[in-house]
Design an enzyme around this catalytic site. Structure first.
Site, mmCIF file in Angstrom:
data_model
loop_
_atom_site.group_PDB
_atom_site.id
_atom_site.type_symbol
_atom_site.label_atom_id
_atom_site.label_comp_id
_atom_site.label_asym_id
_atom_site.label_seq_id
_atom_site.Cartn_x
_atom_site.Cartn_y
_atom_site.Cartn_z
ATOM 1 N N THR A 81 0.828 -1.208 0.000
ATOM 2 C CA THR A 81 0.000 0.000 0.000
ATOM 3 C C THR A 81 0.860 1.255 0.000
ATOM 4 O OG1 THR A 81 -0.107 -0.326 2.375
ATOM 5 C CG2 THR A 81 -2.082 -0.902 1.139
ATOM 6 N N ASP A 82 2.130 1.141 0.438
ATOM 7 C CA ASP A 82 2.917 2.383 0.629
ATOM 8 C C ASP A 82 3.102 3.152 -0.681
ATOM 9 O OD1 ASP A 82 4.838 0.501 -0.265
ATOM 10 O OD2 ASP A 82 6.352 1.074 1.232
ATOM 11 N N ALA B 242 15.174 -12.478 4.628
ATOM 12 C CA ALA B 242 13.926 -12.881 5.283
ATOM 13 C C ALA B 242 12.805 -11.867 5.087
ATOM 14 C CB ALA B 242 14.164 -13.104 6.770
ATOM 15 N N LEU C 198 12.796 -8.859 6.376
ATOM 16 C CA LEU C 198 12.646 -8.046 7.588
ATOM 17 C C LEU C 198 13.473 -6.757 7.465
ATOM 18 C CD1 LEU C 198 12.811 -10.935 10.240
ATOM 19 C CD2 LEU C 198 10.765 -9.854 9.273
ATOM 20 N N SER C 199 13.727 -6.375 6.227
ATOM 21 C CA SER C 199 14.337 -5.079 5.900
ATOM 22 C C SER C 199 15.782 -4.919 6.315
ATOM 23 C CB SER C 199 13.538 -3.939 6.528
ATOM 24 O OG SER C 199 12.420 -3.709 5.783
ATOM 25 N N SER D 255 18.081 -4.362 4.301
ATOM 26 C CA SER D 255 18.677 -3.277 3.505
ATOM 27 C C SER D 255 18.312 -1.900 4.056
ATOM 28 C CB SER D 255 18.340 -3.394 2.018
ATOM 29 O OG SER D 255 16.973 -3.561 1.833
ATOM 30 N N ASP E 2 9.618 0.801 4.793
ATOM 31 C CA ASP E 2 10.700 0.169 5.546
ATOM 32 C C ASP E 2 11.616 1.215 6.169
ATOM 33 O OD1 ASP E 2 9.524 -2.012 4.446
ATOM 34 O OD2 ASP E 2 11.168 -2.530 3.108
HETATM 35 C C1 GLA Z 1 9.020 -4.007 0.537
HETATM 36 C C2 GLA Z 1 9.210 -2.527 0.196
HETATM 37 C C3 GLA Z 1 8.200 -1.648 0.938
HETATM 38 C C4 GLA Z 1 6.776 -2.172 0.763
HETATM 39 C C5 GLA Z 1 6.707 -3.676 1.023
HETATM 40 C C6 GLA Z 1 5.350 -4.260 0.693
HETATM 41 O O1 GLA Z 1 9.335 -4.238 1.885
HETATM 42 O O2 GLA Z 1 10.525 -2.111 0.544
HETATM 43 O O3 GLA Z 1 8.314 -0.321 0.505
HETATM 44 O O4 GLA Z 1 6.264 -1.844 -0.492
HETATM 45 O O5 GLA Z 1 7.670 -4.392 0.282
HETATM 46 O O6 GLA Z 1 4.371 -3.758 1.538
#
Ligand code: GLA
Length: 395
Positions: A36-37, A125, A127-128, A130, A174
């Site tokens: 959705t972002d 995974a 979980l961001s 990066s 993220d």
């Molecule tokens: C990745 C992207 C985010 C978001 C999600 C899905 O994590 O980095 O910006 O779009 O996917 O919600």
């Protein structure tokens, strides 16, 4: 943990009179509001207490030396006036990208740095890791060069690094969650206006569990960018009649009345997810704020179905984990989290059922996919920043 980082820094980099400082930047998990972002909708992530530690020190020249304990065979070095993307620099390109984004914005980065990273987010995974690395670099630059950049702007510069330097067209969720996370809270962000509110995550009888498919996210970048394009086409079709800035502006009624304008059936399904998921996220946060955890959980389940059937970003492994979770006693809700195509699910589980949840879901998942899942109990944390700790004084 800190001692490990400090020792590694000392082993790798020679002695210097410059002060070494320590930083931590979290990973994130999104509770609801997926894909959705970049559609101008709402998201509801929280920062984790796992993430990226960084030890950093200024140099007298304009060289930047990077070392990661996660990639010990790939140290990266470059000069500040040579910030070009290079395939061979692999993970180091994220740091270069953040440096380039700061410099492009006119921030003065006057000297080089020695930087050591230690990350404890499981690799690939979703979980961001990066965004966690990008914000670690951002807070290092902000601190050493006294730039006074506020955390939301740091999130935007980090996103720019990922979009323009690395070529992954991600939204803002993220980087925002990593920069602005707050312990024991999740944050509802309106990605169109950047307005946000924190919600306390004080669950008394339940816990949040992340389950890792241990399936690496293949092709996720190209599929991700493809979803963005599909949504952009759908938006353009709706804009021929509706006065809207993004799919996040569209109500359910407006969508139902006007979806025929989106002629391509795939684009229509993608837009349906974006519109419904946005409304679902607003409703879910309201329910959580009122203490209706059951209602929140049901919307998590609906979110997964929509990601599976309309957005088509889940895949066999994520579906197997979510479906196994739904069959368990004491599961309030379960869904895939993050971009999809592998990575993790997030579930809310009654405390007394956590052990049976892990065992049963693990077994069912293995039977279905042949893979072992890993389970982590979510502990939330604060956004990226310097670590002020007495252990620091040993540096
Ligand atoms: C990745 C992207 C985010 C978001 C999600 C899905 O994590 O980095 O910006 O779009 O996917 O919600």
């Amino acid at each position: 943990m800190l001692q490990t980082v400090i020792r590694a820094f000392r082993d790798i980099f020679p002695e210097s009179n410059e002060e070494t400082k320590l930083f931590f930047s979290p990973g994130r998990v999104n509770l609801i509001g997926e894909h959705t972002d970049y559609n101008g909708g709402h998201v509801f992530p929280c920062a984790l207490n796992i993430g990226t530690y960084a030890a950093a020190r200024l140099r007298q020249d304009n060289q930047v030396n990077l070392y990661s304990t996660n990639f010990p065979d790939q140290p990266v070095s470059f000069l500040l006036d040579e910030l070009f993307y290079k395939e061979k620099d692999g993970w180091g390109n994220y740091t270069k990208g953040v440096l380039a984004a700061f410099i492009d914005q006119g921030y003065k980065i006057g000297k080089g740095l020695d930087l050591l990273f230690y990350g404890n987010i499981p690799n690939g995974a979703g979980l961001s890791s990066s965004a966690s690395l990008e914000l670690a670099v951002s807070v290092v630059l902000n601190n050493f060069f006294s730039l006074s950049v506020d955390p939301v702007h740091m999130a935007k510069l980090s996103q720019k690094a990922e979009n323009e330097f690395v070529g992954m067209n991600c939204g803002i969720m993220d980087q925002f969650a990593v920069a602005m996370g707050k312990k024991d809270h999740a944050v509802r962000l309106n990605c169109q206006t950047m307005e946000y509110q924190y919600s306390p995550l004080t669950l008394t009888n339940e816990s949040i569990i992340i389950a890792n498919t241990n399936k690496r996210r293949e092709l996720s970048d190209s599929k991700y960018n493809e979803r963005r394009e599909e949504c952009e086409r759908a938006l353009a079709a709706l804009q021929t009649k509706l006065d809207i800035r993004s799919l996040g502006d569209v109500t359910i009624e407006q969508f139902e009345e006007n979806q025929h304008l989106i002629v391509n059936p795939t684009d229509r399904k993608r837009a349906k997810h974006a519109v419904y998921e946005n409304i679902r996220t607003i409703q879910a946060v309201d329910l959580l704020n009122k203490g209706d955890i059951q209602g929140f959980g049901q919307l998590m389940n609906q979110s997964h179905l929509s990601l599976r059937d309309d957005y088509e970003v889940s895949g066999r492994e994520l579906d197997a984990l979510a479906e196994a979770a739904w069959m368990q006693d004491g599961v309030i809700g379960s869904r895939m989290t993050g971009a999809g195509f592998g990575g993790c699910t997030v579930s809310i589980v009654k405390n007394e059922k956590i052990e049976s949840f892990k065992e049963n879901v693990g077994l069912l998942y293995k039977k279905e996919t042949g893979l072992e899942a890993d389970f982590y109990l979510v502990e939330t944390g604060n956004g990226a920043g310097e670590i002020f700790n007495t252990e620091n004084s040993v540096l």
